[in-house]
Design an enzyme around this catalytic site. Structure first.
Site, PDB file in Angstrom:
ATOM      1  N   HIS A  59       4.294 -83.403-102.466  1.00  0.00           N
ATOM      2  CA  HIS A  59       5.019 -82.032-101.759  1.00  0.00           C
ATOM      3  C   HIS A  59       4.494 -80.835-102.436  1.00  0.00           C
ATOM      4  O   HIS A  59       4.147 -80.763-103.560  1.00  0.00           O
ATOM      5  CB  HIS A  59       6.452 -82.340-101.789  1.00  0.00           C
ATOM      6  CG  HIS A  59       6.976 -83.542-100.856  1.00  0.00           C
ATOM      7  ND1 HIS A  59       8.418 -83.422-100.836  1.00  0.00           N
ATOM      8  CD2 HIS A  59       6.438 -84.564-100.382  1.00  0.00           C
ATOM      9  CE1 HIS A  59       8.527 -84.748 -99.928  1.00  0.00           C
ATOM     10  NE2 HIS A  59       7.394 -85.249 -99.781  1.00  0.00           N
ATOM     11  N   GLU A  64       6.237 -78.413-103.703  1.00  0.00           N
ATOM     12  CA  GLU A  64       6.821 -78.080-105.004  1.00  0.00           C
ATOM     13  C   GLU A  64       6.187 -78.949-106.173  1.00  0.00           C
ATOM     14  O   GLU A  64       6.036 -78.420-107.247  1.00  0.00           O
ATOM     15  CB  GLU A  64       8.459 -78.582-104.865  1.00  0.00           C
ATOM     16  CG  GLU A  64       9.060 -77.829-103.764  1.00  0.00           C
ATOM     17  CD  GLU A  64       9.133 -78.749-102.280  1.00  0.00           C
ATOM     18  OE1 GLU A  64       8.254 -79.141-102.237  1.00  0.00           O
ATOM     19  OE2 GLU A  64      10.337 -78.840-101.848  1.00  0.00           O
TER      20      GLU A  64
END
Length: 170
Positions: free
Chosen positions: A58, A60
């Site tokens: 992801h 992040e």
């Protein structure tokens, strides 16, 4: 507008650019930027789960990994993470364990968001880290980007389904 609000918009704009890049690769358009206390970008990420065949890739997580490498420390104290979509439980856990000081996100994720929309990981008083959270920065732009992506993807699947039915009936 305060200096902090201006900074939030500036870095969220960069996260949106990274989301555009993810989309150009066929990924869900989410981007993230990790910034140190001096306002220097130390990590950037975009969704790469499809291309990397990695459910943890992801935006992040990618930004956190870069930031930890840049600082040569798994603790990302006094940093701010900007992300175009509310983090999921996995990403919220990584934010917690890395001790990021502040999280700024754009769009809410009502299906899997872990910072208030679906779950709120950081509301538990037993957590050993307190995180400052700012939600809704450039929210409309972030939301529209995701909505357009999923609308287009639904239309593509519908068209593909129609082609498949035509081939079967031929």
């Amino acid at each position: 507008m305060t200096a902090l609000e201006q900074q939030d918009q500036l870095f969220m704009q960069r996260a949106l650019e990274l989301a555009d890049y993810a989309e150009s690769l066929g990924e869900i358009p989410v981007g993230a930027v990790l910034v140190d206390v001096d306002g220097k970008i130390i990590g950037e990420g975009w969704n790469a789960s499809i291309l990397q065949h990695d459910p943890t890739a992801h935006a992040e997580i990618e930004a956190i990994r870069q930031g930890a490498s840049a600082l040569q420390n798994y603790r990302l104290l006094n940093t701010t993470l900007y992300v175009t979509l509310e983090p999921c439980t996995m990403c919220a856990g990584a934010i917690l364990h890395s001790r990021i000081k502040r999280l700024v996100f754009g769009a809410c994720d009502y299906k899997t968001g872990a910072v208030g929309s679906r779950f709120h990981l950081f509301d538990d008083y037993k957590m050993n880290h307190v995180l400052q959270i700012t939600a809704g920065v450039l929210e409309q732009q972030c939301s529209e980007k995701l909505s357009r992506f999923f609308q287009r993807r639904r239309l593509e699947k519908k068209a593909q389904s129609a082609v498949s039915r035509t081939n079967i009936n031929s």
